[in-house]
Scaffold this active site. Structure first.
Site, mmCIF file in Angstrom:
data_model
loop_
_atom_site.group_PDB
_atom_site.id
_atom_site.type_symbol
_atom_site.label_atom_id
_atom_site.label_comp_id
_atom_site.label_asym_id
_atom_site.label_seq_id
_atom_site.Cartn_x
_atom_site.Cartn_y
_atom_site.Cartn_z
ATOM 1 N N HIS A 262 1.351 -1.374 0.558
ATOM 2 C CA HIS A 262 0.227 -0.621 0.294
ATOM 3 C C HIS A 262 0.576 0.695 -0.038
ATOM 4 O O HIS A 262 1.208 1.141 0.889
ATOM 5 C CB HIS A 262 -1.145 0.413 0.874
ATOM 6 C CG HIS A 262 -1.704 1.164 1.310
ATOM 7 N ND1 HIS A 262 -3.026 0.886 0.073
ATOM 8 C CD2 HIS A 262 -2.080 2.230 1.775
ATOM 9 C CE1 HIS A 262 -3.433 2.176 1.009
ATOM 10 N NE2 HIS A 262 -3.088 2.938 1.965
ATOM 11 N N ASP A 264 0.342 5.605 0.115
ATOM 12 C CA ASP A 264 0.194 6.213 -0.151
ATOM 13 C C ASP A 264 -0.082 7.506 -1.495
ATOM 14 O O ASP A 264 1.679 7.418 -0.713
ATOM 15 C CB ASP A 264 -0.176 7.371 1.066
ATOM 16 C CG ASP A 264 -1.307 6.144 2.301
ATOM 17 O OD1 ASP A 264 -2.524 5.916 2.059
ATOM 18 O OD2 ASP A 264 -0.578 5.580 3.060
ATOM 19 N N ASP A 374 -7.900 1.787 2.189
ATOM 20 C CA ASP A 374 -7.604 1.885 3.339
ATOM 21 C C ASP A 374 -8.585 3.286 3.672
ATOM 22 O O ASP A 374 -8.234 4.445 4.378
ATOM 23 C CB ASP A 374 -6.282 2.212 3.218
ATOM 24 C CG ASP A 374 -5.328 3.550 4.126
ATOM 25 O OD1 ASP A 374 -6.432 3.312 5.708
ATOM 26 O OD2 ASP A 374 -4.928 4.027 4.372
ATOM 27 N N HIS A 578 -7.199 9.161 -0.780
ATOM 28 C CA HIS A 578 -8.047 9.090 0.607
ATOM 29 C C HIS A 578 -7.423 9.572 1.293
ATOM 30 O O HIS A 578 -7.702 8.902 2.649
ATOM 31 C CB HIS A 578 -7.675 8.228 1.076
ATOM 32 C CG HIS A 578 -7.085 6.128 0.980
ATOM 33 N ND1 HIS A 578 -6.702 5.860 0.321
ATOM 34 C CD2 HIS A 578 -6.238 6.515 1.806
ATOM 35 C CE1 HIS A 578 -5.921 4.723 0.346
ATOM 36 N NE2 HIS A 578 -5.575 5.631 1.409
#
Length: 1012
Positions: A262, A264, A374, A578
Site C-alpha cells: 500500500h 499512499d 484504506d 484518500h
C-alpha cells in the site's frame, strides 16, 4: 510431566534473538563510500552520476529533512567467498521498522539501471549467488532523508511536514554499508524458529500441539552450537522438520495471500516523494518475483504505474514482464485509491474509466475488482458504479477500525441505493500489511465471521502505507504455513482466484444494504476545507468545460480538447486520493493541492471561455451548465442584477425579465413574496417564514454559529469524537449588522463578527427575487486551534430521517439514536444538500463546498419536534499539519424552505453551477434536453475515442421510477446504452427522433449518441 513452558519459551526467544538472528550474515567487508548532497529537489540519475563526490565515513550524520543524498559505494567480493551467496547490506540509520516514513534509498548500477531499494526491513541487494570471488561492486545510491512525521505516535506537532519549515539539520546517522555473505542455512533456521515459536504462543495452554512444538524447539536448541551457529544450523533444522511437516487439519481455514504494498499517493510525504517510493517498492517487488516463482503481487492505482512509466522506464519494463509472467496482478481499476465519500458521482465514474483503460491499454488486462483497503468509509453508489465499470468484486479492510460496532460480516453481498449488488470481502486479518505472523494467523481465524458458511479469507501481505512491499522473509513464512498443523493454511494466489472460490463456496452470503459507514475518521469530511473546496469547484468546472466544448464542437466546428480535459481530469482524480481530499496529509501536500486546484480552475475557465467564444461574438448571453431550467437573478459584468430565464444545458440572451415579485428590505427584514427573513440583533435568523405555506420554518434562531472545542482522542486531522459537543461557545456578539443591498431583485444584510484568537466572520444573508432560497455567503479569517465551527438550522419539522445527497442519488439516515449503529453516526457526510421532511413539507440546506454535518432532534414542551441540521464549516487540527485550515475561507451555504427532494437536487446544482455571463452571439439549442421527472443529466461530452459521438450520463435523482425522453440538439442517427467505458451494452430505443428513457430508482445510464 512438569510444566517447562516458561523456561522453554524464554530460552527459545533468547537464542533466536541473540544468537541465530545475529549469525545470518557470516562475514562482511565494508564498502568505500563517497557522498554528494543534491541541492534542492531530487535530480535525474545522469546529473547525480556526473557530480563530484566526497569521502564519507560510517557514523556520519547525513540527510536534511526532505533532502536527497547520493552515495557512491565501491567494493570487491573477497576471492575466498567463491561459491557463497553474497549481498550488499546497507543501513542508512533507520529508525524503527516502518519502511514508509523515514530514510529510503534506491540502488543503481553505474549505467543508471535501478536494482533494488533498501529500507529498515529490506536492507540487502543481491550481488552474486554463488559468487565467483573477486567481483567488483560499484553502486550509486539515491537516498531520501524523509522525516519521521509519525514520531511519538502523532502526540505532538512538528514543523517537519513542509520543506519550507523543516530546517536543514541532518536527521540520520549512516550505520553500515557492507558486502556480506548470507548464511542461507542460518537464515532458514531463523525463519523456522520464528514460525514455530509464534504458532506455539498463539495455541491454547491446553492444546497438545502447543506443547509438542515447545518440546521440539527445546530439543532443537540443545543441538545448537553456540560457538558455531552456522555449522550446527543444518542439524537444528533437521530436528525441527517433524514439527514443521505435520499437515493442517482438514477443516483448517484457508488464507489466500497476495503480495501488496500500500503506497499512499501522498500522506506524510509529498506527491514528488511518492513518485520515488513507487520506483523503490516496484524494484523490490520485481526482484522478489525473480527469486520466487510462486510469488504474486497485487497492485492498484494507475496513476502510480504512469509515474513509473514516465520516470523509471527500466522498472516499468520489469513490471510489464512480471505481468506477462502472471506474477504481477493489476487490481482496483481506479486512477488512485480515492476517498470513498467525498468525490462526486461523475468523478468516481472517471476514477474507474481512467484506471481501467490504463490497465487495458498497457497490459491487455481488464481488472475485475475494486481494491480500496484504506479509504474512510464507502458511499452506497459504489456497487452500481463498480458493476457499470465491469467489476465483479469489492475489497476493503478499513471498516475493521470501527470505534463502536463490529461489522457483522467478512464476506457478503453489498447492495447499493439502486439495488445493484457486488460480492464483497473484508479480510479478517484486519490489516492490508500482513506478514503472516502467528498473531495475524490466529486473529484471522478467530475473527472470521463466516464460520460454518465459508472457510476462506484473503490477506494482502507486505509492508505498506509508505510502500516497501513484500519481503523474502514473508514469502518464506507463507511457504512454511502452506500446510501446518495448528495454523490456517496459506496459499499465494491472485485475488481474482480467491473471489471466484469464495463466491462459489458462499453464493448465499448475507446482504448489507446501504453505505459502509466507518465509525471513525469522521473529521475527514471537514479538515483542510480549501482542499475540499478546490475539489468541488474543479468537478463542476470540468462539467461546464465538457458541456460547452461539446456544444461548440457540434455547432461551430470547435476542436474538442480531448487531451487537455484528460489531463485536467487526472489531476483532479489524483487529488481525490484518500489522504489528500480528506485533509489528513502534511502541510506540503495541502499547500500544493491548493495551488494545483487554482491552476486547474484557471485552465478550465480559459477552456470554457474559448468554447463559448467559438459560438460567435457580438452579444451577451447567459449560460446554464445545470441540468434544470432556471429562472433567477444573475449579475452583469458591472454587477447589475438581472432576472433571466435559461434552459437546462443551454443559453439565453441577457434580457431583463420581470420577476414574479420584487424584494423589499425593511430594516433587518427581507421579503420577496415567497419567504420573509428576519435577522436578529445578534446576527442569527430570528424568523424564516415560508409565505407560500403560511408557516414558520425555524423552531429556534437559525444560522447559529457554534464554536466547539475539538480535541479527539487520537488522529487529530482524521477524527472528531462525540465529546466535542460538550464544550462550546455560541457566537452571538456582532461587530455590525448592515443592509448592504436594497434592490428590487436582491436584498442583502451583512453580519460581521470577531471572536477567539483574532478570527473574524463576515456573512452576507441574501434573498433574491423569484427564489425561496436564502443564501449565506461566508468569509472567514480563521485563527483558532483545536476547534470546530458549525452552523445550525433548527427547523420545525418532525423528520424520521434526513436525506443527504451522495453520488448519483441520496441516502436516508435515521434522526433518532435507538441503537449504537445510529448513535455512532453523530457526524456524517453529504454532498450538495441535506433534506428534512415530514408529509407535505420539507426544508433543505444547500452548500457549495461543505461535506460534514450532523442531524439531531428534540421534542419541545409544546409537543412539537425540532430537527436540527448543523453544517461543519471549518476545523483547526494541528497534527499532522500544525497550520491546518488557518487563514481565509470563502464559501456559501443556503436554507431552502418548502423544499421537496426534487427542489434540493435542482438548487444543489444551481448553487454549485452559477450562471455564466459571456460575450456570445450564437444561440444554439442545448446539446441534449431531458424530459421526465427525476431524469437528471450529469455529464455531456464527446466520446473518448474521438469518434465524434456524444456521450450523455444521466440518472434517476428522486429515488423513484422515472420515464421520459432525451432529445438532442443535433440530428440523431443512432443510440446505444454503454458501460462507463463507453462500450456498447445494447441499442437504445429511439422514438420520434428522441431516446426513450426508463429508469429504476437511482439508476445510472450512459448513452452513446451517433450524429446524423
Amino acid at each position: 510431566m512438569h510444566d517447562e513452558s516458561r523456561r522453554i519459551e524464554e530460552r527459545v526467544q533468547r537464542l533466536h534473538d541473540q544468537r541465530i538472528k545475529t549469525a545470518v550474515y557470516a562475514a562482511t567487508v565494508p564498502f568505500e563510500v563517497e557522498a554528494w548532497q543534491a541541492p534542492g529537489e531530487p535530480v535525474p540519475f545522469e546529473e547525480a552520476a556526473a557530480a563530484s563526490y566526497e569521502p564519507f565515513a560510517m557514523g556520519t550524520p547525513w540527510g536534511p529533512p526532505w533532502g536527497t543524498t547520493w552515495f557512491r559505494m565501491r567494493g570487491q567480493v573477497p576471492a575466498e567467498w567463491a561459491g557463497k551467496r553474497v549481498e550488499a547490506v546497507i543501513d542508512l540509520g533507520f529508525v524503527g521498522d516502518w519502511p514508509g516514513n523515514q530514510a529510503e534509498a534506491l540502488v543503481h548500477l553505474t549505467d543508471g539501471t535501478p536494482l533494488k531499494a533498501v529500507n529498515p526491513l529490506n536492507q540487502y541487494v543481491a550481488i552474486a549467488n554463488p559468487a565467483l570471488g573477486g567481483e567488483t561492486v560499484d553502486y550509486l545510491v539515491e537516498a531520501a532523508s524523509n522525516p519521521d512525521i509519525l514520531a511519538d505516535n502523532f502526540s505532538r506537532t512538528t514543523p517537519l511536514g513542509d520543506k519550507l519549515t523543516a530546517g536543514d539539520k541532518p536527521l540520520y546517522t549512516f550505520r553500515a554499508a557492507d558486502i556480506a555473505i548470507l548464511d542461507e542455512e542460518v537464515w532458514h533456521l531463523d525463519l523456522d524458529v520464528q514460525v514455530l515459536r509464534e504458532l506455539m504462543l498463539e495455541l491454547g495452554e491446553h492444546d497438545p500441539r502447543r506443547h509438542e512444538i515447545a518440546h521440539a524447539l527445546d530439543r532443537a536448541m540443545d543441538l545448537l552450537d553456540l560457538d558455531d551457529v552456522s555449522g550446527s544450523a543444518a542439524t537444528v533444522r533437521e530436528a525441527l522438520k517433524p514439527a514443521l511437516s505435520k499437515p493442517a487439519h482438514a477443516s483448517a481455514h484457508t488464507i489466500s495471500g497476495v503480495g501488496h504494498a500500500h503506497i499512499d499517493s501522498a500522506w506524510l510525504w509529498p506527491i514528488r516523494e511518492t513518485k520515488r517510493k513507487t520506483s523503490r517498492t516496484f524494484s523490490n517487488v520485481t526482484s522478489l518475483a525473480d527469486e520466487y516463482d510462486d510469488f504474486i503481487f497485487a497492485c492498484s492505482q494507475a496513476q502510480q504505474y504512469e509515474w513509473v512509466r514516465d520516470n523509471y522506464p527500466k522498472v516499468w519494463a520489469r513490471i510489464q514482464e512480471s505481468v506477462k509472467n502472471g506474477q504481477w496482478a493489476p487490481v482496483g481499476g481506479m486512477w488512485v485509491e480515492a476517498d470513498g465519500n467525498l468525490p462526486g458521482g461523475e468523478a468516481v465514474a472517471r476514477q474507474f474509466i481512467h484506471g481501467k483503460r490504463f490497465f487495458i491499454e498497457h497490459f491487455g488486462i481488464e481488472t475485475k475488482g475494486v481494491w480500496l483497503p484504506d479509504s474512510f468509509g464507502y458511499n452506497a453508489a459504489y456497487p452500481q458504479l463498480a458493476k457499470l465499470a465491469g467489476n465483479e468484486w469489492f475489497l476493503t479492510q478499513k471498516i475493521s477500525w470501527n470505534q463502536t460496532n463490529k461489522f457483522p460480516h467478512h464476506t457478503f453481498w453489498w447492495e447499493g441505493i439502486d439495488g445493484t449488488r457486488i460480492f464483497t470481502h473484508f479480510p479478517p486479518v484486519d490489516t492490508y500489511n500482513a506478514r503472516f505472523s502467528g498473531e495475524e494467523m490466529s486473529r484471522a481465524v478467530r475473527n472470521y465471521s463466516e464460520k460454518g458458511g465459508a472457510s476462506r479469507s484473503l490477506a494482502p501481505f507486505g509492508w505498506g502505507d509508505g510502500g516497501g512491499g513484500p519481503t523474502r522473509e514473508i514469502m518464506e513464512r507463507a511457504r512454511r504455513l502452506a500446510d501446518l498443523e495448528g495454523s490456517a493454511k496459506v496459499v499465494v494466489e491472485h485475488p481474482d482466484e480467491f473471489f471466484a472460490k469464495a463466491r462459489e463456496e458462499y453464493p448465499d452470503a448475507p446482504v448489507w444494504v446501504g453505505e459502509l459507514y466507518l465509525e471513525l475518521h469522521r473529521a475527514t469530511y471537514t479538515s483542510q476545507a480549501r482542499t475540499k473546496q478546490g475539489n468541488r469547484r474543479s468537478e463542476h468546472l470540468l462539467r461546464e468545460a465538457e458541456l460547452w466544448a461539446t456544444t461548440a464542437a457540434l455547432h461551430a466546428g470547435y476542436a474538442y480538447p480531448h487531451e487537455k480535459l484528460d489531463r485536467l481530469w487526472k489531476t483532479v482524480l489524483l487529488h481525490q486520493f484518500h489522504d489528500i481530499l480528506p485533509g489528513s496529509s502534511i502541510a506540503w501536500v495541502h499547500r500544493e493541492a491548493e495551488a494545483e486546484y487554482a491552476r486547474v480552475a484557471q485552465e478550465l475557465h480559459a477552456l470554457t471561455a474559448e468554447a463559448v467564444a467559438a459560438l460567435g461574438a457580438g452579444g451577451t448571453r447567459v449560460f446554464n451548465a445545470g441540468p434544470y431550467d432556471r429562472a433567477e437573478v444573475v449579475r452583469t459584468a458591472d454587477g447589475t442584477p438581472v432576472y433571466v430565464e435559461v434552459p437546462a444545458s443551454g443559453s439565453a440572451p441577457l434580457a431583463d425579465t420581470a420577476p414574479p415579485q420584487p424584494v423589499t428590505t425593511d430594516g433587518r427584514v427581507l421579503d420577496n413574496g415567497l419567504v420573509r427573513v428576519e435577522v436578529a440583533e445578534d446576527g442569527t435568523l430570528s424568523s424564516v417564514r415560508d409565505l407560500r405555506a403560511g408557516r414558520e420554518v425555524l423552531a429556534e434562531p437559525g444560522n447559529l454559529l457554534r464554536l466547539h472545542t475539538d480535541l479527539p482522542n487520537y488522529w487529530d486531522a482524521w477524527d472528531i469524537d462525540k465529546h466535542y459537543k460538550n464544550r462550546y461557545t455560541d457566537l452571538l456578539d456582532v461587530s455590525s449588522v448592515t443592509v448592504v443591498e436594497q434592490d428590487p431583485l436582491i436584498g442583502a444584510i451583512r453580519v460581521e463578527r470577531s471572536f477567539g484568537k483574532g478570527s473574524t466572520i463576515t456573512q452576507t444573508i441574501t434573498v433574491r427575487a423569484g427564489s425561496p432560497r436564502i443564501d449565506i455567503e461566508t468569509d472567514i479569517d480563521w485563527h483558532e486551534t483545536e476547534k470546530i465551527l458549525k452552523a445550525a438550522f433548527p427547523v420545525d419539522i418532525r423528520a424520521p430521517h434526513s436525506s443527504a445527497e451522495i453520488q448519483f442519488g441520496h441516502i436516508q439516515r435515521p434522526t433518532h439514536t435507538n441503537t449504537t449503529w445510529e448513535s455512532a453516526r453523530f457526524e456524517v457526510s453529504g454532498h450538495r444538500w441535506v433534506h428534512l421532511g415530514e408529509p407535505g413539507y420539507g426544508v433543505a440546506v444547500i452548500n457549495d463546498s461543505t461535506y460534514g454535518h450532523d442531524v439531531s432532534r428534540t421534542v419541545r414542551e409544546d409537543g412539537g419536534t425540532t430537527t436540527t441540521v448543523r453544517l461543519s464549516l471549518v476545523r483547526a487540527p494541528r497534527i499532522p499539519d500544525p497550520e491546518a485550515d488557518q487563514g481565509r475561507h470563502r464559501f456559501t451555504y443556503a436554507l431552502l424552505p418548502g423544499a421537496t427532494i426534487e427542489d434540493a437536487v435542482a438548487e444543489g446544482y444551481s448553487l454549485n453551477l452559477p450562471l455564466r455571463v459571456a460575450d456570445a452571439a450564437g444561440a444554439p439549442g442545448p446539446v441534449v434536453s431531458a424530459e421526465g421527472e427525476g431524469v437528471t443529466v450529469e455529464a455531456v461530452k464527446l466520446a473518448d475515442d474521438a469518434s465524434g459521438d456524444v456521450v450523455v450520463r444521466l440518472y434517476e435523482s428522486r429515488g423513484g421510477r422515472a420515464t421520459g425522453t432525451l432529445r438532442t440538439g443535433f440530428p440523431l442517427a443512432g443510440a446505444q446504452i454503454t458501460d462507463l467505458l463507453e462500450r456498447p451494452l445494447q441499442d437504445a430505443e429511439i422514438t420520434d427522433g428522441a431516446v426513450a428513457v426508463s429508469l429504476r430508482p437511482f439508476q445510472i445510464l450512459t448513452l452513446r449518441l451517433r450524429r446524423g
